[in-house]
Design a protein around this motif. Sequence first.
Motif, short mmCIF file in Angstrom:
data_model
loop_
_atom_site.label_atom_id
_atom_site.label_comp_id
_atom_site.label_asym_id
_atom_site.label_seq_id
_atom_site.Cartn_x
_atom_site.Cartn_y
_atom_site.Cartn_z
N GLN A 40 0.81 -1.21 0.00
CA GLN A 40 0.00 0.00 0.00
C GLN A 40 0.85 1.26 0.00
O GLN A 40 0.52 2.24 -0.67
CB GLN A 40 -0.97 0.02 1.19
N HIS A 81 -5.67 -3.23 -0.31
CA HIS A 81 -5.60 -2.45 -1.55
C HIS A 81 -5.64 -0.96 -1.21
O HIS A 81 -5.77 -0.57 -0.06
CB HIS A 81 -6.73 -2.83 -2.51
N GLU A 110 -9.76 0.83 -7.64
CA GLU A 110 -9.19 -0.07 -6.63
C GLU A 110 -7.89 -0.65 -7.17
O GLU A 110 -7.88 -1.26 -8.23
CB GLU A 110 -10.21 -1.18 -6.36
N ARG A 112 -4.48 -3.02 -6.20
CA ARG A 112 -3.93 -4.01 -5.27
C ARG A 112 -2.42 -4.19 -5.38
O ARG A 112 -1.81 -4.76 -4.49
CB ARG A 112 -4.62 -5.35 -5.48
N SER A 113 -1.82 -3.72 -6.47
CA SER A 113 -0.36 -3.81 -6.62
C SER A 113 0.12 -2.67 -7.51
O SER A 113 -0.66 -2.13 -8.30
CB SER A 113 0.06 -5.15 -7.21
#
Length: 135
Positions: A40, A81, A110, A112-113
Amino acid sequence: PIPVPMPPNQWFMPSFDNLYALMATKGSVIDYIERQPMPQREICSRLRDIILGAYPRIEERMKLGVPYYGDDFYILSLKDHVNLGLSIQGFDEGDLKDLKGTGKTSRNLEIRSVDEIDGSRIIMLLAKVHGKRGT
């Protein structure tokens, strides 16, 4: 509500507005980002770089405990996320296809990586949001 101490030894029950004001002044954007776990932290940092690269004079501040950019977008780090929150007024269905949420005025991208970050798409979304205000 939780009692908050007030000098001299007075107590009051804060309203939501008081709590938001307290949260908004606690720490800086960089502090917020540095407190996040990986990945994050890296995602937040990259989103901040994209926003400030596209709009170097945009107002960056803490609001409601998270980094806000103008009144149009924000970065929110969650358990697994990061959300890039966007005002969606004026968006068409194509603009909304990758965004999460059902709000009438805002939605989230959104992430997540770091590998999921599409800088070109983000800049296009930011321009659509920021441009509608003429700033």
